[in-house]
Design a protein around this motif. Structure first.
Motif, short mmCIF file in Angstrom:
data_model
loop_
_atom_site.label_atom_id
_atom_site.label_comp_id
_atom_site.label_asym_id
_atom_site.label_seq_id
_atom_site.Cartn_x
_atom_site.Cartn_y
_atom_site.Cartn_z
N ILE A 1 -4.04 -7.62 6.30
CA ILE A 1 -5.27 -8.40 6.11
C ILE A 1 -5.56 -8.59 4.62
CG2 ILE A 1 -7.78 -8.33 6.40
CD1 ILE A 1 -7.20 -6.88 9.12
N THR A 2 -5.38 -7.52 3.86
CA THR A 2 -5.67 -7.60 2.43
C THR A 2 -4.74 -8.59 1.73
OG1 THR A 2 -6.43 -5.30 2.54
CG2 THR A 2 -5.95 -6.20 0.36
N GLY A 3 -3.45 -8.54 2.08
CA GLY A 3 -2.50 -9.49 1.50
C GLY A 3 -2.70 -10.90 2.05
N ALA A 4 -3.08 -10.99 3.31
CA ALA A 4 -3.25 -12.30 3.94
C ALA A 4 -4.33 -13.10 3.24
CB ALA A 4 -3.58 -12.14 5.42
N GLU B 1 0.22 -14.39 12.80
CA GLU B 1 1.24 -13.70 13.60
C GLU B 1 1.72 -12.48 12.81
OE1 GLU B 1 2.81 -17.43 16.31
OE2 GLU B 1 4.26 -16.13 15.32
N TYR B 2 2.12 -11.48 13.54
CA TYR B 2 2.50 -10.20 12.93
C TYR B 2 3.83 -9.75 13.51
CZ TYR B 2 2.13 -5.04 12.26
OH TYR B 2 2.35 -3.72 11.96
N GLY B 3 4.66 -9.18 12.69
CA GLY B 3 5.91 -8.63 13.20
C GLY B 3 6.38 -7.51 12.30
N PHE C 1 0.92 -1.16 0.00
CA PHE C 1 0.00 0.00 0.00
C PHE C 1 0.95 1.20 0.00
CE2 PHE C 1 -4.29 -1.31 2.21
CZ PHE C 1 -4.36 -2.47 1.46
N GLY C 2 1.29 1.73 -1.17
CA GLY C 2 2.28 2.79 -1.25
C GLY C 2 3.60 2.32 -0.67
N ASP C 3 4.14 3.04 0.32
CA ASP C 3 5.43 2.68 0.92
C ASP C 3 5.30 1.68 2.07
OD1 ASP C 3 7.19 3.99 -0.75
OD2 ASP C 3 7.18 5.85 0.40
N THR C 4 4.13 1.21 2.32
CA THR C 4 3.94 0.14 3.31
C THR C 4 4.03 -1.21 2.60
OG1 THR C 4 2.65 1.45 4.86
CG2 THR C 4 2.24 -0.92 4.85
N HIS C 5 5.02 -2.00 3.00
CA HIS C 5 5.27 -3.28 2.32
C HIS C 5 5.21 -4.40 3.36
CE1 HIS C 5 8.03 -0.91 -0.70
NE2 HIS C 5 6.77 -0.49 -0.71
N VAL C 6 4.39 -5.38 3.12
CA VAL C 6 4.25 -6.50 4.05
C VAL C 6 4.41 -7.81 3.30
CG1 VAL C 6 2.80 -7.57 5.82
CG2 VAL C 6 2.58 -5.12 5.35
N LEU C 7 5.27 -8.67 3.83
CA LEU C 7 5.48 -10.00 3.26
C LEU C 7 4.61 -10.98 4.03
CD1 LEU C 7 6.99 -11.91 1.38
CD2 LEU C 7 8.88 -11.93 3.01
N VAL C 8 3.67 -11.59 3.35
CA VAL C 8 2.72 -12.51 4.00
C VAL C 8 2.97 -13.93 3.51
CG1 VAL C 8 0.30 -12.98 4.50
CG2 VAL C 8 1.01 -10.65 3.95
N VAL D 1 -0.83 -17.74 9.23
CA VAL D 1 -0.50 -16.65 8.31
C VAL D 1 0.47 -15.71 9.01
CG1 VAL D 1 -1.46 -14.69 7.06
CG2 VAL D 1 -2.72 -16.86 7.14
N ASP D 2 1.67 -15.56 8.45
CA ASP D 2 2.66 -14.66 9.03
C ASP D 2 2.73 -13.38 8.22
OD1 ASP D 2 4.21 -16.08 11.26
OD2 ASP D 2 4.11 -17.61 9.70
N CYS D 3 2.55 -12.26 8.89
CA CYS D 3 2.60 -10.96 8.23
C CYS D 3 3.80 -10.21 8.78
CB CYS D 3 1.33 -10.17 8.52
SG CYS D 3 -0.17 -11.01 7.96
N ASP D 4 4.82 -10.05 7.96
CA ASP D 4 6.03 -9.37 8.43
C ASP D 4 6.22 -8.09 7.65
OD1 ASP D 4 7.69 -11.01 10.54
OD2 ASP D 4 6.67 -12.42 9.23
N VAL D 5 6.25 -6.99 8.36
CA VAL D 5 6.31 -5.68 7.73
C VAL D 5 7.76 -5.36 7.38
CG1 VAL D 5 5.84 -3.23 8.06
CG2 VAL D 5 4.33 -4.95 9.08
N LEU D 6 8.03 -5.23 6.10
CA LEU D 6 9.38 -4.89 5.66
C LEU D 6 9.59 -3.38 5.71
CD1 LEU D 6 9.75 -7.23 2.54
CD2 LEU D 6 10.13 -7.76 4.95
N GLN D 7 8.52 -2.63 5.47
CA GLN D 7 8.58 -1.17 5.48
C GLN D 7 7.21 -0.64 5.88
OE1 GLN D 7 11.14 0.96 2.44
NE2 GLN D 7 9.13 1.69 1.86
#
Lengths: 237, 237, 237, 237, 237, 237
Positions: free
Chosen positions: A130-133, A62-64, A32-39, A114-120
């Motif tokens: 949630i959307t990527g998950a 899980e989220y990190g 989402f723009g500069d928000t990057h999440v690896l799921v 489902v692991d959601c890890d925020v890269l940025q």
């Protein structure tokens, strides 16, 4: 005028990139723009103890955040020895959101984590997660269907999420960090593909808001989620 | 024949991609084949308490793996509440390796924290981390030099690392996971651009090895590190 | 001139005293000069979960220091709530070193835990621990053989360890604390009775070293380990 | 028909008993039917480190349940070693809710900690906690005003909270445990005395809900909070 | 008949060996038969925060057992991550016992930490610890006096401790493990050189005891402590 | 003169209120003056692992204080992540005291957990806890008897506890906080209905005490416990 010069009802550039990790049964790099999440979605043939023998499966999350996903480095939770309150809140929200459209009986006695890890991080990490998950989960279920592990429709609908807020007196969609840190009110909406609500969280740390303001945010959210669901459908097509 | 059909002295495809994260003073996405590590270097104007007032800075490292970086999902360390022994060993190694070529007095009373987060693991995550960490660290120091925060040569030489092992009786360079899990002997070498040794770790869980075997591994490592240093120089040029 | 006035290739006075604890199946109080480590080997009829049902046993190690084993009192790890990184590294090294000469199938489905507790520390606690641990382990296996719990040769060879370093430009054997804190380079060698290598760890926090320097250290180590193995053989005779 | 035979828009019997603890600057035993929460407000002349020197105070909350507040005994969090995710979520919610009507500048550089300990739980512990917390907080501020520690209006408005849900297809107010465990949808509303919204949390673990259903819940909540605010005003009069 | 064939009022062989550790300001290896405890007294020029600036010093104690001090190996507390309840109780008892005869004002603003580490346990580890701790503490204070750090009489009296119990219906002195595990009643007495009581702890897990039985135990204890104090005086002479 | 103007052998006003919590099998709100403890007894059909299959049950206790039970707020143990030493000592004491009069064989393979939570603390929380815990336990056993889960006399006698101390040179009964913080000596006595001793703990942080002083305290305690047992009998009648 929003700092990003977006219109009040305009999402950031959203991309949903599938298959980004070699081992996971499903995965998605969501931006989402500069928000990057690896799921990633990981299938495991085990269940939490309290669920055993009930003929149902489980979906959990899980989220990190990577320590330098943020403007200032934050301490690594593995090193501090515990997940902080914000992390716990977010991963519980993601898990609930996904379970609301999964037929857990049809999943069978298995767990998908489902692991959601925020890269940025530039605001909206939980809604991007949630959307990527949902995409990673859908891919995991397709992987299972291709192996005849499940039958029929396990995933009943799309799930996507977006934040809205009142920024400088105007309701706006999809807050980035610059807006989020200044907004009077911040609300997150998790909705299904058919426009129903799974979760609503509206918070006013500064000034309480009126019902009309809240309805304005909900209308924006409905529009934003509609667009996100379209993008999900294109991604998994 | 190696599973990957590489020659015994052949590295995997190595890429060093700089500037991959928006906020960090230095960053590098390093790939050794299917092993992918996201490295950031974060500058902080603070020091560990035991180092204060000594006119020197500090470089330290933290290491982590995303839960599904691996074939089977591993438990998230933030959730288990502590970093396991392997993680602790690796992050200490990365920190020592980097400090060996940094002039800590010239750095001044500041700390640079290098975070190495493994997005995908196919063997050699610690050597890839060190090799990429040097690039992120170099970029961070360039960032500082551009702001006149440091003067002169803080980074005295390149640092890169590679693993070697004896696989099916043959010394081979840059073990991937398929080789690593079968190798009789596994050694990691951290070396400087001028060919000197910073750290050597050789382990024989199965069969003790001879001095000659060890020297054969060291010769391979010297060759591999030479190539990695070339790639680092191209990356930061 | 070394602070202890020893020759460069001279060990400290080494003693290996067996049977020092009443309950343990094997035990050894090992002294390398003023470094004193109490080692016990404990037999347990249980295995780590991941090893069950594979027809093999396990040897593992734990390491600790009494709070005032050191010049300044260090905090008790039981009180801080976790083992620090150095402790974790050392106990993993001791475990790997011992396993390298144990026939785990011949041991049967049992675990031997070797506890190395440093009563007094003057450098070289990990090498003293490994050297004494082999004696305690040998006694534990003899105790088992006397009860017909094992058959044949479970312990394939001796294991001993020694540190070397470059002190004032000279390679020296068996660093004490005064040397260790000043050495440019510090390496630990774990070797078998027949001169092969189980583990090599060489570290240059200050100045990277050359291959020739490393070979000089290895030659010293080979000599030192040879002498330690002789002492082990006398001790268990 | 609700299990408690209440009308859909009927609260349980609510009592707000002040001054129940000898030492606290403010306290309230709040009862929503069989849900009993002991709330204390503690004034401390210290601040969290990140807030020092900014001329503002802080209000925070902690939440706990006695182990046998529930039908089955739950493990004591002090004994398990951490607060679970639900506890963390709730105490963050209470804190945010209170801060939304406190003038933190007028409070001065002090912290008020509100402890909400559930003696008996029959659904709605978080909403009872918030409603009682406002009373304890008001008493604490009165205590301070009587000692000339604060001037003017620190507390800008009342804050109360109530849950609503869809039970057997009907929107109902103030769910007890029997209803909560069966409800399709559960929403908590935190509102001010003048009818504005501080926090909304609506969750559908089972079936997503429509906007109309949500608005019906919000209308019920507005009515319930209005009644709770009346009771607060009587209590502190 | 006692398992050890001792008379009811007979101590085990007690030895108090001073100066057993190179670095500590005071140390003592105390043996009550097969119970062996290594005690060190460490002087530190710092105080717990709550005691700063009050013109008084502090004496505290920590207690631990080596994992194989016992018949069966017990888990290492550093590895489990916390000290168990028994450890906490014992170290608090040792600290209180020592403080009762120390003039904390005369000690000055410093802390002495007494570490009691059980090398071998055969019952009575807490009483042996206290008895040996007094010797180590006395040596530490002598070390300070020799450096003019303290003046006058900091240690007002001796402190020693002994256990008593009712074994097979007979009051006996100084229980060993065989007796302790069978005794109906177990009491520990900490007394001064002049026969006064510092701490009494009497426990009846099986059968409550009468006042007369308790007085019989106290009479035995008085005799035992008298003998221990004589041995302390010889040791430090 | 005591601060409370009580006679030296006078208890505070003691009340034992049963059935104060809806769910627990037994409960008691015990008040010793301004010390208020809420006790619950919870029956569970499970046992600690080390007790399984031995035909015996178990009674255990946990203790806690609400953060503002005290004059100054104390940190919540669930938030600090561990129970402090004092808490651990007290809950072990409560458990031992109760077990001393329970026939664990007659209880059957079940566990009763007694939770003692201090709502307000004015000295003597551990003795009030034990005295109230006996009432809650008795009610729990009556609950079981009414359901034919146990037969015969599981509870062999009453158990009550009281503190005594030497305050301004005079032995006094049932110390409140004002006395406790000034007392030279503090002793807790746990006794049965027939006057025997279950546990004695006497401590002299300031001045060691004589045997005669101790006997004077014990005489007071006997009187106080006698009165408490009368009150227990009235309560459960």
């Amino acid at each position: 005028m929003r700092p990003s010069r977006r219109a009040p009802d305009e999402l950031r550039a959203v991309t949903l990139e599938r298959g980004v990790v070699k081992y996971a049964e499903g995965s998605c790099l969501v931006r989402f723009g500069d928000t990057h999440v690896l799921v990633t979605a990981s299938l495991e043939e085990r269940l939490p103890p309290w669920l055993k023998g009930q003929g149902r499966g489980w979906v959990t999350a899980e989220y990190g955040m990577l320590p330098r996903a943020t403007l200032e480095r934050t301490r690594r939770e593995a090193s501090t020895g515990k997940q902080n309150g914000r992390t716990v809140e977010i991963q519980r929200l993601i898990g609930r959101s996904l379970r609301a459209t999964v037929d857990l009986e049809a999943l069978g006695e298995r767990q998908i984590t489902v692991d959601c890890d925020v890269l940025q991080a530039d605001g909206g990490t939980r809604t991007a997660s949630i959307t990527g998950a949902w995409v990673a989960l859908a891919d995991c279920l397709n992987w299972m269907a291709a192996r005849n592990m499940i039958k029929g429709k396990v995933l009943r609908d799309n799930v996507a999420a977006i934040s809205c807020g009142i920024y400088n007196g105007t309701p706006v969609l999809d807050l980035d960090y610059a807006e989020d840190s200044e907004a009077e009110t911040d609300a997150n909406f998790v909705m299904t593909g058919d426009g129903r609500i799974i979760e609503v969280q509206g918070t006013a740390e500064k000034t309480p808001f009126t019902q009309d303001e809240f309805l304005a945010l909900m209308a924006l959210a409905r529009k934003g989620v509609g667009r996100l669901v379209e993008l999900q459908k294109i991604a998994v097509a």
